[in-house]
Design a protein around this motif. Structure first.
Motif, PDB file in Angstrom:
ATOM      1  N   VAL A   1       0.841  -1.207   0.000  1.00  0.00           N
ATOM      2  CA  VAL A   1       0.000   0.000   0.000  1.00  0.00           C
ATOM      3  C   VAL A   1       0.870   1.248   0.000  1.00  0.00           C
ATOM      4  CG1 VAL A   1      -1.624   1.368   1.378  1.00  0.00           C
ATOM      5  CG2 VAL A   1      -2.027  -1.076   1.070  1.00  0.00           C
ATOM      6  N   LYS A   2       1.895   1.245   0.837  1.00  0.00           N
ATOM      7  CA  LYS A   2       2.784   2.411   0.910  1.00  0.00           C
ATOM      8  C   LYS A   2       3.498   2.639  -0.425  1.00  0.00           C
ATOM      9  CE  LYS A   2       3.535   2.091   5.895  1.00  0.00           C
ATOM     10  NZ  LYS A   2       4.471   1.746   6.986  1.00  0.00           N
ATOM     11  N   GLU A   3       3.865   1.536  -1.089  1.00  0.00           N
ATOM     12  CA  GLU A   3       4.500   1.677  -2.419  1.00  0.00           C
ATOM     13  C   GLU A   3       3.545   2.329  -3.406  1.00  0.00           C
ATOM     14  OE1 GLU A   3       5.868  -2.082  -3.827  1.00  0.00           O
ATOM     15  OE2 GLU A   3       7.289  -2.389  -2.157  1.00  0.00           O
ATOM     16  N   ARG A   4       2.268   1.921  -3.372  1.00  0.00           N
ATOM     17  CA  ARG A   4       1.272   2.488  -4.300  1.00  0.00           C
ATOM     18  C   ARG A   4       1.003   3.952  -3.981  1.00  0.00           C
ATOM     19  NH1 ARG A   4       2.278  -2.114  -5.551  1.00  0.00           N
ATOM     20  NH2 ARG A   4       0.956  -3.524  -6.775  1.00  0.00           N
ATOM     21  N   ILE A   5       1.021   4.306  -2.707  1.00  0.00           N
ATOM     22  CA  ILE A   5       0.828   5.716  -2.337  1.00  0.00           C
ATOM     23  C   ILE A   5       1.974   6.563  -2.889  1.00  0.00           C
ATOM     24  CG2 ILE A   5       0.760   7.345  -0.399  1.00  0.00           C
ATOM     25  CD1 ILE A   5      -0.680   5.169   1.233  1.00  0.00           C
ATOM     26  N   GLN A   6       3.187   6.049  -2.759  1.00  0.00           N
ATOM     27  CA  GLN A   6       4.347   6.769  -3.292  1.00  0.00           C
ATOM     28  C   GLN A   6       4.244   6.888  -4.815  1.00  0.00           C
ATOM     29  OE1 GLN A   6       6.746   8.430  -1.834  1.00  0.00           O
ATOM     30  NE2 GLN A   6       7.751   8.927  -3.777  1.00  0.00           N
ATOM     31  N   GLN A   7       3.788   5.820  -5.444  1.00  0.00           N
ATOM     32  CA  GLN A   7       3.614   5.847  -6.897  1.00  0.00           C
ATOM     33  C   GLN A   7       2.582   6.904  -7.297  1.00  0.00           C
ATOM     34  OE1 GLN A   7       2.845   1.943  -8.578  1.00  0.00           O
ATOM     35  NE2 GLN A   7       1.831   2.821 -10.374  1.00  0.00           N
ATOM     36  N   ALA A   8       1.478   7.000  -6.525  1.00  0.00           N
ATOM     37  CA  ALA A   8       0.448   8.006  -6.810  1.00  0.00           C
ATOM     38  C   ALA A   8       1.018   9.412  -6.663  1.00  0.00           C
ATOM     39  CB  ALA A   8      -0.739   7.816  -5.866  1.00  0.00           C
ATOM     40  N   LYS A   9       1.883   9.590  -5.681  1.00  0.00           N
ATOM     41  CA  LYS A   9       2.527  10.897  -5.484  1.00  0.00           C
ATOM     42  C   LYS A   9       3.373  11.276  -6.693  1.00  0.00           C
ATOM     43  CE  LYS A   9       5.560  13.434  -2.327  1.00  0.00           C
ATOM     44  NZ  LYS A   9       6.331  13.368  -1.053  1.00  0.00           N
TER      45      LYS A   9
END
Length: 563
Positions: free
Chosen positions: A448-456
């Motif tokens: 989830v944290k990886e996907r949040i960073q990707q969204a950023k």
């Protein structure tokens, strides 16, 4: 004009003409007062003479009951943001006032009454005969208010009459005329029952009229437990203690001379069918049949029937298609959907961008459909259930640990983990389930944290983490706000059976293994409900999204630092 948090409005117009003046008076008062508006009735009070205006008892009359209903109805339409409270300390049958044989000369305020909110401004509808009279009237008004109530030092005064909208003279041709209003019969002990969730105009009318009718004791039954089960959006009903607290505050303001008894109701009757002292029950058009049922039970118990005093329902001019036409708590609860129920907890360790919404809800709640609607509005959607599948793939960090813990017999022929077989090993066994979640949840959180960073990196301002186990897994430290989707259990069961082809019993077991709606709402900043048609859900989501954008903009203005 200055704005004040709390004000007291002294109404001096004759009772028979006040209904025509209430709307413009309230409209003007709402331009001065922001939060609480107390209303004090003294028809015929003369504030235009040097002689000190003195508070006296006024008798309860039938017109007063209809006036109170009209006042709360107008308040709901005109100034719904105000907490309006009609005060009745100075309203009492003369026969019940000690030493009042001289025609109502008794003073109902031997010492000023303390209100739950001290008035900062006093307003009146008293008409000025000429502009030069304004200073005298203002001084007289301040002295009068100080005799009656404990007010904030430096009390301001506002004369509303010059600001009132013109009311046609034909409608006011009887203004000032002497009229004989029918006396209202009063009773020593009065009873009423209800949910009393988020006190609104209809509640206040019911309570005020009951206080008008009661001379000695007012018994209030408050629905609890079993009686709440079939209420619309019952999960958003205020806790019993909070509802009682609000009732006590309101009633102590309205008529502190009464003895109030507030009791929980776990059945439709409560003490109304066993208390021999009761004389009158106040009902609405909607609850009259309930009052009649109370009387049948009383007769069965050998008690005299209660007088049924009926008040009219207050129409809700702002109701939507899914709401009742009358003012009701269920309508108010439906309007809470999509709004911020409580401010988010500060998360100084979270980056300010993207702003992360943790969206959760039980099976069948419509959580994922809400996530897709938010994605259509511009949010990056992160599906934690899909990420959960990734953690079980051969080569993933959790793969070997799951096999070590649960054995090789959970594998398919192609060496992938058979999640149904794994599910059978943990179903109904809390220890084994915890062993599995201790392996899998941390790995999902990392993804989830990886996907949040990707969204950023993609420039997204908002992320929605769609996660059924958001709260159970303790992932709230990854999100700025928690949004919860709810649905009544019977509807959730119907959806699960239809969607997954399981039995109703299996669907119920699945729901029982999850956090209840009530427990999830304890952690919610925003609540949504997909019970109605898709367009109603869309309106909720749009409301939530638009309010979220305002919060993000405000946060950016305040310069909340990104870590």
């Amino acid at each position: 004009m200055s704005m004040f948090s709390t004000g007291i409005l002294i109404l001096t117009s004759p009772v028979n003409t006040l209904p025509l003046r209430i709307a413009p008076v309230l409209s003007s008062a709402a331009q001065v007062v922001e939060r609480t508006l107390y209303v004090h009735l003294h028809p015929g009070l003369n504030l235009g003479t040097a002689n000190q205006a003195r508070p006296v008892y006024i008798p309860p009359v039938v017109d007063l009951s209809s006036l109170i209903s009209r006042l709360y109805s107008n308040a709901a339409d005109i100034c719904g943001h105000l907490d309006v409270r009609v005060l009745l300390t100075n309203v009492r049958a003369q026969a019940s006032v000690p030493g009042s044989g001289s025609g109502g000369a008794a003073n109902p305020f031997p010492s000023p009454q303390a209100l739950s909110h001290s008035p900062e401004v006093v307003l009146t509808d008293f008409p000025l005969q000429d502009p030069g009279q304004s200073t005298l009237v203002a001084q007289c008004l301040q002295r009068y208010a100080g005799h009656c109530y404990v007010c904030t030092p430096g009390l301001s005064s506002v004369l509303l009459n010059p600001q009132l909208e013109e009311v046609k003279s034909a409608d006011l041709e009887k203004e000032g005329a002497e009229t004989i209003s029918e006396p209202m019969e009063t009773y020593s002990d009065v009873v009423v029952g209800g949910t009393f969730d988020r006190l609104h105009g209809a509640h206040k009318t019911l309570l005020n009229v009951s206080c008008l009718l009661a001379n000695k004791r007012f018994l209030i039954g408050v629905c609890d437990q079993e009686l709440l089960k079939n209420k619309v959006l019952k999960e958003l009903i205020e806790p019993f203690g909070e509802r009682v607290r609000r009732l006590q505050e309101f009633l102590n303001d309205v008529k502190p001379s009464l003895r109030f008894e507030i009791v929980p109701l776990s059945d439709p009757y409560g003490p109304s069918v066993t208390d021999p002292q009761l004389q009158c029950i106040v009902v609405s058009e909607e609850t009259r049949k309930g009052g009649e049922a109370v009387n049948r039970k009383r007769l069965e118990n050998g008690l005299p029937e209660l007088v049924l005093y009926e008040i009219q329902l207050i129409k809700d001019a702002h109701h939507t298609d899914i709401e009742e036409e009358k003012i009701s708590s269920s309508s108010l609860r439906s309007r809470l959907l999509g709004t911020l129920l409580k401010p988010p907890m500060p998360h100084p360790g979270l980056p300010a961008v993207p702003y992360v919404i943790g969206l959760t809800g039980g099976s069948g709640s419509g959580k994922s459909s809400i996530a897709r609607r938010l994605e259509a509005l511009g949010a990056a959607r992160i599906d934690s259930d899909q990420l959960g599948h990734e953690t079980y793939r051969p080569g993933a960090a959790a793969y070997a640990r799951v096999l070590e813990e649960f054995g090789q017999d959970i594998l398919n022929e192609d060496k992938t983990i058979n999640r149904r077989a794994l599910g059978r090993k943990v179903f109904g066994n809390k220890e084994r389930l915890k062993a599995l979640t201790d392996i899998v949840w941390p790995e999902i959180a990392l993804l989830v944290k990886e996907r949040i960073q990707q969204a950023k990196e993609e420039g997204k301002r908002v992320c929605v983490v769609d996660a059924a186990v958001l709260l159970e897994a303790g992932w709230t430290d990854m999100v700025h706000e928690v949004w919860v989707a709810i649905i009544p259990e019977e509807e959730a069961v119907r959806r699960i059976v239809e969607r997954d082809g399981v039995s109703g019993e299996d669907a119920v077991r699945r729901l029982k293994s999850q956090w209840s709606n009530e427990r999830q709402i304890e952690h919610a900043n925003v609540v949504l409900c997909t019970l109605w048609e898709p367009e109603v859900t869309q309106k909720q989501v749009l409301k939530a999204w638009n309010l979220l954008q305002k919060r993000i903009e405000q946060r950016e203005k305040e310069g909340s630092p990104a870590s």
